[in-house]
Design a protein around this motif. Structure first.
Motif, PDB file in Angstrom:
ATOM      1  N   SER A  14      57.700  39.102  27.073  1.00 58.75           N
ATOM      2  CA  SER A  14      57.979  40.525  26.902  1.00 58.75           C
ATOM      3  C   SER A  14      56.841  41.424  27.357  1.00 58.75           C
ATOM      4  CB  SER A  14      58.288  40.801  25.431  1.00 58.75           C
ATOM      5  OG  SER A  14      57.162  40.469  24.610  1.00 58.75           O
ATOM      6  N   ARG A  15      55.684  40.827  27.716  1.00 54.79           N
ATOM      7  CA  ARG A  15      54.504  41.635  28.079  1.00 54.79           C
ATOM      8  C   ARG A  15      53.985  41.228  29.460  1.00 54.79           C
ATOM      9  NH1 ARG A  15      53.199  45.507  23.903  1.00 54.79           N
ATOM     10  NH2 ARG A  15      50.979  45.080  24.085  1.00 54.79           N
ATOM     11  N   PRO A  16      54.697  41.554  30.516  1.00 56.01           N
ATOM     12  CA  PRO A  16      54.265  41.139  31.856  1.00 56.01           C
ATOM     13  C   PRO A  16      52.909  41.680  32.264  1.00 56.01           C
ATOM     14  CG  PRO A  16      56.071  42.725  31.975  1.00 56.01           C
ATOM     15  CD  PRO A  16      55.979  42.289  30.555  1.00 56.01           C
ATOM     16  N   LYS A  17      52.590  42.921  31.859  1.00 59.12           N
ATOM     17  CA  LYS A  17      51.296  43.485  32.251  1.00 59.12           C
ATOM     18  C   LYS A  17      50.148  42.748  31.573  1.00 59.12           C
ATOM     19  CE  LYS A  17      52.772  48.169  33.484  1.00 59.12           C
ATOM     20  NZ  LYS A  17      52.668  49.613  33.174  1.00 59.12           N
ATOM     21  N   ASP A  18      50.342  42.333  30.334  1.00 62.28           N
ATOM     22  CA  ASP A  18      49.312  41.538  29.657  1.00 62.28           C
ATOM     23  C   ASP A  18      49.068  40.238  30.420  1.00 62.28           C
ATOM     24  OD1 ASP A  18      48.789  43.321  27.662  1.00 62.28           O
ATOM     25  OD2 ASP A  18      49.854  42.223  26.078  1.00 62.28           O
ATOM     26  N   ASP A  19      50.147  39.583  30.847  1.00 63.47           N
ATOM     27  CA  ASP A  19      50.011  38.306  31.546  1.00 63.47           C
ATOM     28  C   ASP A  19      49.355  38.484  32.905  1.00 63.47           C
ATOM     29  OD1 ASP A  19      51.199  37.145  29.381  1.00 63.47           O
ATOM     30  OD2 ASP A  19      53.177  36.939  30.299  1.00 63.47           O
ATOM     31  N   VAL A  20      49.698  39.564  33.595  1.00 60.05           N
ATOM     32  CA  VAL A  20      49.078  39.825  34.902  1.00 60.05           C
ATOM     33  C   VAL A  20      47.615  40.217  34.719  1.00 60.05           C
ATOM     34  CG1 VAL A  20      49.105  41.325  36.941  1.00 60.05           C
ATOM     35  CG2 VAL A  20      51.255  40.420  36.028  1.00 60.05           C
ATOM     36  N   LEU A  21      47.296  40.934  33.641  1.00 61.47           N
ATOM     37  CA  LEU A  21      45.902  41.291  33.367  1.00 61.47           C
ATOM     38  C   LEU A  21      45.076  40.029  33.153  1.00 61.47           C
ATOM     39  CD1 LEU A  21      43.881  43.608  32.934  1.00 61.47           C
ATOM     40  CD2 LEU A  21      44.403  43.475  30.483  1.00 61.47           C
ATOM     41  N   VAL A  22      45.625  39.034  32.470  1.00 64.36           N
ATOM     42  CA  VAL A  22      44.924  37.760  32.301  1.00 64.36           C
ATOM     43  C   VAL A  22      44.624  37.151  33.659  1.00 64.36           C
ATOM     44  CG1 VAL A  22      45.123  35.384  31.470  1.00 64.36           C
ATOM     45  CG2 VAL A  22      45.882  37.269  30.013  1.00 64.36           C
ATOM     46  N   GLU A  23      45.591  37.179  34.570  1.00 63.76           N
ATOM     47  CA  GLU A  23      45.372  36.647  35.919  1.00 63.76           C
ATOM     48  C   GLU A  23      44.263  37.405  36.631  1.00 63.76           C
ATOM     49  OE1 GLU A  23      46.927  33.940  37.292  1.00 63.76           O
ATOM     50  OE2 GLU A  23      47.745  33.688  35.285  1.00 63.76           O
ATOM     51  N   ARG A  24      44.278  38.727  36.531  1.00 65.27           N
ATOM     52  CA  ARG A  24      43.260  39.539  37.219  1.00 65.27           C
ATOM     53  C   ARG A  24      41.873  39.287  36.652  1.00 65.27           C
ATOM     54  NH1 ARG A  24      40.083  40.439  39.852  1.00 65.27           N
ATOM     55  NH2 ARG A  24      39.209  42.388  40.673  1.00 65.27           N
ATOM     56  N   VAL A  25      41.746  39.215  35.335  1.00 61.53           N
ATOM     57  CA  VAL A  25      40.441  38.981  34.718  1.00 61.53           C
ATOM     58  C   VAL A  25      39.972  37.561  35.015  1.00 61.53           C
ATOM     59  CG1 VAL A  25      39.204  38.804  32.536  1.00 61.53           C
ATOM     60  CG2 VAL A  25      40.775  40.706  32.924  1.00 61.53           C
ATOM     61  N   ARG A  26      40.897  36.620  35.044  1.00 62.49           N
ATOM     62  CA  ARG A  26      40.532  35.253  35.395  1.00 62.49           C
ATOM     63  C   ARG A  26      39.928  35.224  36.804  1.00 62.49           C
ATOM     64  NH1 ARG A  26      43.281  30.598  33.145  1.00 62.49           N
ATOM     65  NH2 ARG A  26      44.971  32.010  32.592  1.00 62.49           N
ATOM     66  N   GLU A  27      40.518  35.969  37.716  1.00 64.65           N
ATOM     67  CA  GLU A  27      39.974  36.072  39.074  1.00 64.65           C
ATOM     68  C   GLU A  27      38.578  36.686  39.050  1.00 64.65           C
ATOM     69  OE1 GLU A  27      42.667  38.283  41.466  1.00 64.65           O
ATOM     70  OE2 GLU A  27      44.294  36.811  41.320  1.00 64.65           O
ATOM     71  N   TYR A  28      38.409  37.736  38.237  1.00 59.01           N
ATOM     72  CA  TYR A  28      37.110  38.408  38.142  1.00 59.01           C
ATOM     73  C   TYR A  28      36.033  37.449  37.648  1.00 59.01           C
ATOM     74  CZ  TYR A  28      33.414  41.476  36.450  1.00 59.01           C
ATOM     75  OH  TYR A  28      32.189  42.045  36.212  1.00 59.01           O
ATOM     76  N   VAL A  29      36.359  36.689  36.612  1.00 57.86           N
ATOM     77  CA  VAL A  29      35.393  35.720  36.073  1.00 57.86           C
ATOM     78  C   VAL A  29      35.039  34.687  37.145  1.00 57.86           C
ATOM     79  CG1 VAL A  29      35.053  33.899  34.361  1.00 57.86           C
ATOM     80  CG2 VAL A  29      36.122  36.050  33.685  1.00 57.86           C
ATOM     81  N   GLY A  30      36.036  34.290  37.938  1.00 57.95           N
ATOM     82  CA  GLY A  30      35.763  33.363  39.044  1.00 57.95           C
ATOM     83  C   GLY A  30      34.863  33.963  40.091  1.00 57.95           C
ATOM     84  N   GLU A  31      35.059  35.257  40.358  1.00 55.79           N
ATOM     85  CA  GLU A  31      34.217  35.947  41.340  1.00 55.79           C
ATOM     86  C   GLU A  31      32.759  36.027  40.889  1.00 55.79           C
ATOM     87  OE1 GLU A  31      36.238  39.646  41.523  1.00 55.79           O
ATOM     88  OE2 GLU A  31      37.956  38.868  42.663  1.00 55.79           O
ATOM     89  N   GLN A  32      32.557  36.027  39.590  1.00 54.63           N
ATOM     90  CA  GLN A  32      31.201  36.120  39.030  1.00 54.63           C
ATOM     91  C   GLN A  32      30.549  34.740  38.829  1.00 54.63           C
ATOM     92  OE1 GLN A  32      30.080  39.304  38.691  1.00 54.63           O
ATOM     93  NE2 GLN A  32      32.125  39.777  39.489  1.00 54.63           N
ATOM     94  N   SER A  33      31.283  33.683  39.129  1.00 54.32           N
ATOM     95  CA  SER A  33      30.775  32.343  38.860  1.00 54.32           C
ATOM     96  C   SER A  33      29.891  31.827  39.994  1.00 54.32           C
ATOM     97  CB  SER A  33      31.947  31.373  38.657  1.00 54.32           C
ATOM     98  OG  SER A  33      32.675  31.213  39.869  1.00 54.32           O
ATOM     99  N   LYS A  34      29.237  30.703  39.739  1.00 52.58           N
ATOM    100  CA  LYS A  34      28.384  30.061  40.738  1.00 52.58           C
ATOM    101  C   LYS A  34      29.030  28.756  41.185  1.00 52.58           C
ATOM    102  CE  LYS A  34      24.985  29.752  37.885  1.00 52.58           C
ATOM    103  NZ  LYS A  34      23.659  29.450  37.269  1.00 52.58           N
ATOM    104  N   GLU A  35      29.171  28.574  42.491  1.00 54.90           N
ATOM    105  CA  GLU A  35      29.768  27.352  43.016  1.00 54.90           C
ATOM    106  C   GLU A  35      28.790  26.188  42.885  1.00 54.90           C
ATOM    107  OE1 GLU A  35      31.352  27.580  46.916  1.00 54.90           O
ATOM    108  OE2 GLU A  35      32.674  29.285  46.474  1.00 54.90           O
ATOM    109  N   MET A  36      29.331  25.059  42.423  1.00 55.76           N
ATOM    110  CA  MET A  36      28.508  23.870  42.269  1.00 55.76           C
ATOM    111  C   MET A  36      29.101  22.746  43.137  1.00 55.76           C
ATOM    112  SD  MET A  36      26.265  24.999  40.206  1.00 55.76           S
ATOM    113  CE  MET A  36      25.415  23.514  39.655  1.00 55.76           C
TER     114      MET A  36
END
Length: 380
Positions: free
Chosen positions: A358-380
């Motif tokens: 029932s909350r598509p924007k919440d689910d898409v926000l999780v996807e966007r923030v997950r991407e952001y956290v990945g962008e801030q990560s360090k590749e090993m």
């Protein structure tokens, strides 16, 4: 994509994804149970997944997709989300799995392979199940399932690898395998063990040639090809690789009862739809996934943990959703692909609410923030 089949495929994919978080990782549940309990010890009070608000706080009144700092509001202690280590280099077994999955995906068994009798040969990649016995007594510790072996690489004892040669895919064979006298397991060192081996899948040079349309001549060449594909995929999805690490470092001491009850209802409806499409009952479906009565509640808790973390980071970093990103992500989450009929944002939202939540924007926000956290990560 046929619309009649698309909803079934969508629900199946989402159910499997949800199961991955709870049955394989179990991170969200651990956040509530383990970390909250450790916090409760400090306060000499109970603080578990059942502790929540009464429905009258700001957290209970959030709009779909609205950012909110749950840590500032006292619901949790957020883990460090910048600079996490993303292990992007593929593991050998993942590469092997990808190779065999690619062969299965294109239904290679339906492709006529000249001069290929289906029998395992030296140097090939196989997936096997095997049992072991010593003097007629079963050795459970020496058995294995869904095991990847590259014949001739020396990863297993010689007799075992050589014993696989000559087995036809789908067939079993019992072979005597003598362990080296200096084998690190004293109970097996120097002993002759009987292994019954079943070959589930095999990957040959011919398989590599067919899958790559002649670009890869050998298994080794296709291995490198698959490795690069997985490396690129890992680099593009670093957020998925580090998200569990963030959740492990996050302590959630209370939740919004409104969020939890709403999410529980969404997950329940999704499973009901899946059960109906599968022609089974809800109880039978849960049992088939190895889930008890608490399974849906655990998935709901895990989902709420994702939302709380995402909303908090979005509030701190000013992350918002524009219509273009929102529509494209809904399109992907619903399983649509290039070439499918175009749909309006309103149509996508309606379909999402009917099939997923029932909350598509919440689910898409999780996807966007997950991407952001990945962008801030360090590749090993």
């Amino acid at each position: 994509m046929n619309k009649g089949n698309s909803k079934k495929i969508i629900i199946i994919c989402i159910v499997c994804a949800l199961l991955g978080g709870v049955l394989i990782g179990g991170v969200g549940v651990m956040i509530y149970n383990d970390l909250s309990r450790s916090e409760s010890k400090k306060n000499d009070q109970t603080a578990d997944s059942s502790q929540g608000t009464d429905g009258n706080t700001e957290a209970d009144q959030l709009e779909d997709g609205e950012a909110y700092d749950f840590e500032k509001a006292g619901f949790m202690k957020l883990g460090e989300y910048k600079g996490l280590e993303a292990q992007v280099q593929p593991e050998q077994d993942d590469i092997y799995s990808g190779m065999l999955a690619a062969a299965e995906e294109v239904k290679l068994k339906e492709v006529k392979l000249k001069e290929d009798d289906g029998i395992v040969k030296d140097g090939e990649l196989v997936n096997v199940d095997f049992t072991a016995s010593l003097n007629g007594k079963d050795l459970e510790e020496a058995a294995g399932e869904d095991t990847y072996i590259r014949i001739g690489k020396g990863e297993y004892i010689d007799d075992f690898e050589k014993g696989i040669i000559g087995i036809k895919k789908g067939k079993k064979k019992t072979v005597d395998c003598t362990f080296p006298a200096d084998y690190d397991d004293e109970e097996l060192a120097g002993k002759t063990v009987q292994f019954t081996i079943k070959v589930n899948e095999r990957f040959s040079d011919k398989t590599a040639q067919v899958l790559s349309e002649g670009k890869c001549k050998t298994i080794d060449e296709y291995y490198e090809y698959e490795k690069q594909l997985q490396l690129k995929d890992n680099q593009e999805n670093k957020g998925d690789l580090v998200w569990d690490s963030l959740k492990e470092e996050t302590e959630i001491t209370s939740v919004s009862e409104t969020m939890l009850s709403r999410t529980t209802e969404d997950v329940t409806n999704m499973y009901k739809n899946f059960a109906e499409l599968s022609g089974t009952t809800m109880e039978e479906l849960l049992e088939s996934f190895g889930m008890g009565e608490d399974g849906i509640g655990e998935i709901a808790q895990d989902t709420v943990a994702d939302q709380m973390i995402a909303k908090t980071i979005a509030a701190r970093e000013g992350i918002t959703l524009d219509d273009t990103y929102y529509k494209q992500t809904l399109w992907e989450l619903l399983g649509y692909e290039e070439g499918d009929d175009e749909k309006t944002l309103e149509e996508l939202e309606k379909e999402y609410k009917e099939s997923q939540g029932s909350r598509p924007k919440d689910d898409v926000l999780v996807e966007r923030v997950r991407e952001y956290v990945g962008e801030q990560s360090k590749e090993m």
